[in-house]
Design an enzyme around this catalytic site. Structure first.
Site, mmCIF file in Angstrom:
data_model
loop_
_atom_site.group_PDB
_atom_site.id
_atom_site.type_symbol
_atom_site.label_atom_id
_atom_site.label_comp_id
_atom_site.label_asym_id
_atom_site.label_seq_id
_atom_site.Cartn_x
_atom_site.Cartn_y
_atom_site.Cartn_z
ATOM 1 N N TRP A 104 0.824 -1.200 0.000
ATOM 2 C CA TRP A 104 0.000 0.000 0.000
ATOM 3 C C TRP A 104 0.864 1.258 0.000
ATOM 4 O O TRP A 104 1.784 1.389 0.796
ATOM 5 C CB TRP A 104 -0.899 0.051 1.216
ATOM 6 N N ASN A 220 -7.407 -0.769 -4.961
ATOM 7 C CA ASN A 220 -7.489 -2.184 -4.613
ATOM 8 C C ASN A 220 -8.939 -2.660 -4.641
ATOM 9 O O ASN A 220 -9.787 -2.156 -3.921
ATOM 10 C CB ASN A 220 -6.906 -2.394 -3.208
ATOM 11 N N GLU A 221 -9.227 -3.602 -5.536
ATOM 12 C CA GLU A 221 -10.518 -4.279 -5.647
ATOM 13 C C GLU A 221 -11.708 -3.331 -5.807
ATOM 14 O O GLU A 221 -12.653 -3.335 -5.007
ATOM 15 C CB GLU A 221 -10.743 -5.209 -4.448
ATOM 16 N N TYR A 301 -9.657 -16.170 -5.095
ATOM 17 C CA TYR A 301 -10.093 -16.549 -3.751
ATOM 18 C C TYR A 301 -11.353 -17.419 -3.811
ATOM 19 O O TYR A 301 -12.427 -17.011 -3.372
ATOM 20 C CB TYR A 301 -10.395 -15.305 -2.909
ATOM 21 N N GLU A 341 -3.326 -11.217 -6.367
ATOM 22 C CA GLU A 341 -3.619 -11.805 -5.059
ATOM 23 C C GLU A 341 -4.131 -13.221 -5.264
ATOM 24 O O GLU A 341 -4.987 -13.450 -6.118
ATOM 25 C CB GLU A 341 -4.683 -11.018 -4.282
ATOM 26 N N TRP A 383 -0.812 -13.869 -1.471
ATOM 27 C CA TRP A 383 -1.401 -13.078 -0.375
ATOM 28 C C TRP A 383 -1.431 -13.973 0.858
ATOM 29 O O TRP A 383 -2.060 -15.013 0.850
ATOM 30 C CB TRP A 383 -2.821 -12.637 -0.700
#
Length: 441
Positions: A104, A220-221, A301, A341, A383
Site C-alpha cells: 500500500w 485495490n478491488e 479466492y 492476489e 497473499w
C-alpha cells in the site's frame, strides 16, 4: 560515586541541563532522520519494466513475476520499533528469488496516516514510504504500489467520502460517490500528484522517475455496486488512468481489479463464480482494455467466493478462472495478466495444511505453463507474507513462508522455473541465477 561527583560539578558550572538538552536533541534527530545516514549506495541497479503486447520486458528481455503481497510495509516503517520488519521481509523475498512486492502507498486518516486530510500529509509517514522504496531498491525488489482502497481498511474510499461530507461539499453519503463526486475526484487527483512527484529523501529520486516502482495500481478491488451497469466505475478509471499518465509516462499502470465479468460480458454466467459477481459495477475486459491501462489484474479466492463447494470443486474452478483470464489477455486485451492476489484461508471448515500447498502449486503451475508457451499469464503475487510476531496483521491467509518448508520449496522452485524460461537480464536476475544455482548444489 564518580558519576555523582561529575553531575554535581557540571550542575555547579551551569552545564548539566544544557548538555542533557543537547543529547536529547541529538536523539530526536536520529529518531526523525536516522535513515539519512543509512548507506543506500549499494542498491542494485534496476531498469524500468516495459510492456510489449502480452509480455513484460526488462532490458529487452521478457520478465515474468514471482511476487508477493506485504501491504503493511509503509505502516511498519513509520515506527522505529517495527521498522526492522521491512528489511527482514524484503531481504527474505530476495532470498526466495522473488522480484516484485505489492504494497500500500496509502493510509488515509487514522493511525500512521500518510494523508491526514485532503492534501495534508504526515512527513514522517512519507519518509517511511521513502524508506520502503529505498530498502526495496537496495535488495533488488521492485514494488507494485496501490494508491487507494475500495475497502475501509486504511481509510479507503469511505474516508474520502467522509472528508467531503464533513466539509459540506459531498453530493451523497454513499461510499460509491467516491467515483462520481467532483470534489472527491479532486481530492484523489491531488493525492496522486503528490505521491507521484514525491522526491525520496534517501535516494533523491522522484517516485515517477524511480524504476524500483514496477507499476501503479489505481485502487485495490474496485466495486461500484450502486451502478451495476459499470458506467460509473468505467468513467472513473478512464479519468484517473489518463491523469496518472499525464504525470508519469515511465511507469506501467493497472486498475486493481478482482477479475469479475460484468453484465454485458459473454462470460458473466460461464466464468464468474456466482450470479452476484456480474452486479458489482466492474467488468474485467471493459475496464482493462483502455489504452491508458498497461496490464490487467485478477484475484483468486475461491474459498471466499463460494460457501457450498468442497476443496476439490474450488480448486477446479480456480484453474478454470485463471485460464479464462489468460485467454482474455491473449485474445481480447492483448496485454499481460497478473494474478496480484491469491490465497487459501486456514479458517475453512475442512482446511488442512496440505490443501494450501496444493492450491498454491496449481496457481504457480498455470503461470509457469503460460510462460513456457509465451501466453499472457505474466506472474502472480501470494497473499500475504508476514514475518514472525505479526499475528495481529494476519487475516487467515497470511504465511510466514520460512516456517513451512513445503510452502517455501514451492515458492523458490517457481522463482527458478521462471528464471529459466525468461533467461537472464539485469543484476536482479543475476541474483536469482545465483540463488537457483545454490539450490542445485
Amino acid at each position: 560515586m564518580v558519576k555523582s561527583s561529575m553531575s554535581r560539578m557540571l550542575a555547579g558550572n551551569g552545564l548539566f541541563y544544557p548538555i542533557i538538552g543537547f543529547a536529547s536533541f541529538i536523539a530526536f534527530l536520529y529518531l526523525s532522520f536516522g535513515d539519512l545516514w543509512v548507506n543506500y549506495s549499494k542498491e542494485i541497479n534496476l531498469s524500468f519494466v516495459e510492456r510489449n503486447g502480452t509480455q513484460f520486458f526488462v532490458d529487452g528481455k521478457v520478465f515474468y513475476i514471482n511476487g508477493w503481497n506485504s501491504y503493511w510495509l509503509m505502516d511498519h516503517a513509520a515506527d522505529y520499533n517495527t521498522r526492522p520488519r521491512v528489511r527482514t521481509m524484503l531481504q527474505a523475498g530476495a532470498k526466495m528469488g522473488l522480484t516484485v512486492c505489492r504494497t500500500w502507498a496509502f493510509n488515509d486518516a487514522g493511525y500512521n496516516a500518510l494523508q491526514i486530510s485532503p492534501g495534508k500529509f504526515d512527513e514522517k509517514v512519507f519518509r517511511a514510504l521513502d524508506h520502503v522504496i529505498a530498502e526495496a531498491r537496495r535488495n533488488g525488489i521492485r514494488l507494485l504500489l496501490s494508491l487507494v482502497n475500495n475497502l475501509q481498511a486504511y481509510g479507503g474510499k469511505t474516508q474520502y467520502v467522509k472528508w467531503a461530507w464533513e466539509e459540506g461539499v459531498a453530493l451523497s453519503s454513499s461510499n460509491d460517490s467516491f467515483f462520481y463526486d467532483p470534489s472527491i475526484r479532486r481530492y484523489f487527483k491531488s493525492y496522486v500528484k503528490t505521491v507521484l512527484t514525491r522526491r525520496n529523501i534517501y535516494t533523491g529520486i522522484e517516485y515517477r522517475d524511480d524504476p524500483t516502482i514496477f507499476a501503479w495500481e489505481l485502487i485495490n478491488e474496485p466495486r461500484c455496486m450502486t451502478d451495476p451497469s459499470g458506467d460509473t466505475l468505467q468513467d472513473w478509471i478512464e479519468e484517473m488512468s489518463t491523469f496518472v499518465k499525464s504525470i508519469d509516462r515511465k511507469h506501467l499502470l493497472t486498475v486493481g481489479l478482482e477479475g469479475f465479468y460484468g453484465p454485458k460480458s459473454p462470460k458473466k454466467t460461464t466464468a464468474n463464480p456466482e450470479i452476484w459477481a456480474a452486479d458489482l459495477g466492474s467488468d474485467f475486459v471493459r475496464n482493462s482494455i483502455l489504452s491508458t491501462v498497461d496490464f490487467a489484474s485478477v484475484h483468486v479466492y475461491p474459498d471466499h467466493w463460494f460457501h457450498h463447494k468442497n476443496f476439490e470443486e474450488m480448486l477446479k474452478f480456480a484453474a478454470k478462472w485463471m485460464l479464462s483470464h489468460i485467454e482474455d489477455g491473449d485474445k481480447e486485451l492483448k496485454k499481460p495478466i497478473l494474478f496480484t492476489e491469491f490465497g487459501l484461508s486456514n479458517d475453512n471448515d475442512d482446511f488442512e495444511p496440505a490443501q494450501r500447498d496444493r492450491f498454491l502449486k496449481m496457481v504457480l503451475d498455470v503461470l509457469y505453463k503460460s510462460a513456457k508457451r509465451n501466453k499472457s499469464g505474466a506472474g502472480s503475487f501470494f497473499w500475504q507474507f508476514l514475518v514472525e510476531k505479526m499475528e495481529r496483521f494476519n487475516d487467515e491467509y497470511g504465511v510466514v513462508p520460512w516456517e513451512s518448508p513445503s510452502t517455501y520449496r514451492l515458492i523458490t522452485e517457481q522463482s527458478c522455473r521462471l528464471a529459466k524460461v525468461q533467461g537472464l537480464h539485469s543484476t536482479q536476475m543475476e541474483n536469482v541465477k545465483n540463488f537457483c544455482a545454490s539450490r542445485r548444489n
